[in-house]
Design an enzyme around this catalytic site. Structure first.
Site, mmCIF file in Angstrom:
data_model
loop_
_atom_site.group_PDB
_atom_site.id
_atom_site.type_symbol
_atom_site.label_atom_id
_atom_site.label_comp_id
_atom_site.label_asym_id
_atom_site.label_seq_id
_atom_site.Cartn_x
_atom_site.Cartn_y
_atom_site.Cartn_z
ATOM 1 N N HIS A 130 0.839 -1.203 0.000
ATOM 2 C CA HIS A 130 0.000 0.000 0.000
ATOM 3 C C HIS A 130 0.880 1.261 0.000
ATOM 4 O O HIS A 130 0.614 2.211 -0.737
ATOM 5 C CB HIS A 130 -0.886 0.058 1.244
ATOM 6 C CG HIS A 130 -1.915 -1.020 1.371
ATOM 7 N ND1 HIS A 130 -2.018 -1.818 2.492
ATOM 8 C CD2 HIS A 130 -2.902 -1.444 0.540
ATOM 9 C CE1 HIS A 130 -3.024 -2.667 2.341
ATOM 10 N NE2 HIS A 130 -3.582 -2.472 1.167
ATOM 11 N N LYS A 164 -15.589 -8.297 6.582
ATOM 12 C CA LYS A 164 -14.403 -8.817 7.279
ATOM 13 C C LYS A 164 -14.384 -8.263 8.699
ATOM 14 O O LYS A 164 -14.689 -7.091 8.910
ATOM 15 C CB LYS A 164 -13.126 -8.337 6.587
ATOM 16 C CG LYS A 164 -12.953 -8.791 5.153
ATOM 17 C CD LYS A 164 -11.669 -8.179 4.572
ATOM 18 C CE LYS A 164 -11.632 -8.220 3.065
ATOM 19 N NZ LYS A 164 -10.616 -7.321 2.499
ATOM 20 N N ARG A 204 -2.360 -6.474 -8.150
ATOM 21 C CA ARG A 204 -1.271 -7.422 -7.886
ATOM 22 C C ARG A 204 -1.276 -8.598 -8.845
ATOM 23 O O ARG A 204 -0.255 -9.233 -9.073
ATOM 24 C CB ARG A 204 -1.408 -7.992 -6.460
ATOM 25 C CG ARG A 204 -1.067 -7.009 -5.387
ATOM 26 C CD ARG A 204 -1.579 -7.459 -4.051
ATOM 27 N NE ARG A 204 -3.038 -7.401 -4.027
ATOM 28 C CZ ARG A 204 -3.787 -7.584 -2.957
ATOM 29 N NH1 ARG A 204 -3.232 -7.888 -1.808
ATOM 30 N NH2 ARG A 204 -5.100 -7.489 -3.028
ATOM 31 N N SER A 262 -2.860 -7.896 3.311
ATOM 32 C CA SER A 262 -3.063 -7.703 4.749
ATOM 33 C C SER A 262 -3.455 -9.020 5.400
ATOM 34 O O SER A 262 -2.993 -9.340 6.497
ATOM 35 C CB SER A 262 -4.158 -6.659 4.989
ATOM 36 O OG SER A 262 -3.808 -5.435 4.397
HETATM 37 P P1 ADP Z 1 -9.779 -3.625 0.045
HETATM 38 O O1 ADP Z 1 -10.200 -4.490 1.186
HETATM 39 O O2 ADP Z 1 -10.690 -2.491 -0.292
HETATM 40 O O3 ADP Z 1 -9.281 -4.397 -1.179
HETATM 41 P P2 ADP Z 1 -7.055 -3.119 0.740
HETATM 42 O O4 ADP Z 1 -6.617 -2.195 1.831
HETATM 43 O O5 ADP Z 1 -6.682 -4.549 0.910
HETATM 44 O O6 ADP Z 1 -8.560 -2.842 0.617
HETATM 45 O O7 ADP Z 1 -6.474 -2.630 -0.663
HETATM 46 C C1 ADP Z 1 -6.693 -1.346 -1.181
HETATM 47 C C2 ADP Z 1 -6.138 -1.291 -2.579
HETATM 48 O O8 ADP Z 1 -4.736 -1.566 -2.545
HETATM 49 C C3 ADP Z 1 -6.715 -2.305 -3.569
HETATM 50 O O9 ADP Z 1 -6.761 -1.693 -4.841
HETATM 51 C C4 ADP Z 1 -5.703 -3.415 -3.574
HETATM 52 O O10 ADP Z 1 -5.700 -4.148 -4.783
HETATM 53 C C5 ADP Z 1 -4.418 -2.640 -3.425
HETATM 54 N N1 ADP Z 1 -3.336 -3.417 -2.836
HETATM 55 C C6 ADP Z 1 -3.385 -4.228 -1.760
HETATM 56 N N2 ADP Z 1 -2.182 -4.805 -1.518
HETATM 57 C C7 ADP Z 1 -1.346 -4.341 -2.482
HETATM 58 C C8 ADP Z 1 0.038 -4.574 -2.801
HETATM 59 N N3 ADP Z 1 0.774 -5.434 -2.102
HETATM 60 N N4 ADP Z 1 0.566 -3.924 -3.862
HETATM 61 C C9 ADP Z 1 -0.208 -3.090 -4.601
HETATM 62 N N5 ADP Z 1 -1.508 -2.833 -4.363
HETATM 63 C C10 ADP Z 1 -2.079 -3.447 -3.319
#
Ligand code: ADP
Length: 160
Positions: free
Chosen positions: A17, A41, A91, A129
């Site tokens: 992120h 979740k 990803r 996460s």
């Molecule tokens: P959500 O639960 O809304 O998917 P996240 O916090 O997991 O929220 O992710 C927010 C955004 O960040 C999404 O577009 C997700 O694909 C992207 N994202 C999550 N992990 C990564 C990563 N390791 N590298 C790049 N983008 C990521």
């Protein structure tokens, strides 16, 4: 002045992120991060804890701001705040399929919204996460995968 929005659950924020945030902050005048409550979740961190963890992780980026967005559609938040660009990270092909649906759905709600996709950095494309929570739960190594403050907070959480 182009503002963009990066929304997510950030439970917790990872280096994947942070990498997207750093890159997007160079592309737009202002980047707003909204921390959503994902109803499907059960979160590890409460909203105020997530705000603190994300804010600490991005305090080297002056044009990035973190806000909580506990309820309502992200697209409505964008509209109400004069934002027309949403940033998402990709990803894998699996993310791509999911993100395309969200982008298409968002444009049914607000046609002026554009979604900008940034490819995950190769170093971080395996990071999620949820996987990191499994690692942390069993005392695995978090160095370089999450910011240091997040690693500490995860350890404390799983100790209690
Ligand atoms: P959500 O639960 O809304 O998917 P996240 O916090 O997991 O929220 O992710 C927010 C955004 O960040 C999404 O577009 C997700 O694909 C992207 N994202 C999550 N992990 C990564 C990563 N390791 N590298 C790049 N983008 C990521």
């Amino acid at each position: 002045m182009v503002k963009a929005l990066y929304a997510g659950s950030f439970d917790p924020v990872t280096m994947g992120h942070v990498n997207i945030i750093e890159r997007a902050s160079k592309m737009f005048d202002e980047l707003i991060i909204t921390i959503a409550t994902n109803t499907s979740k059960k979160p590890l961190f409460a909203s105020d804890e997530k705000i603190k963890l994300v804010s600490e992780s991005i305090n080297h980026l002056p044009n990035v701001k973190v806000v909580s967005h506990p309820s309502g559609l992200t697209v409505d938040y964008a509209k109400d705040n004069g934002i027309h660009v949403m940033v998402r990270g990709i990803r894998s092909v699996k993310d791509m399929e999911y993100e395309m649906d969200i982008a298409a759905m968002n444009s049914t709600q607000e046609p002026d919204i554009e979604t900008v996709f940034l490819m995950a950095d190769a170093k971080y494309r395996f990071l999620s996460s949820s996987l990191l929570k499994e690692i942390a739960q069993f005392n695995g190594k978090l160095d370089g995968l999450v910011p240091d403050n997040v690693a500490e907070a995860m350890k404390t959480k799983y100790k209690s």
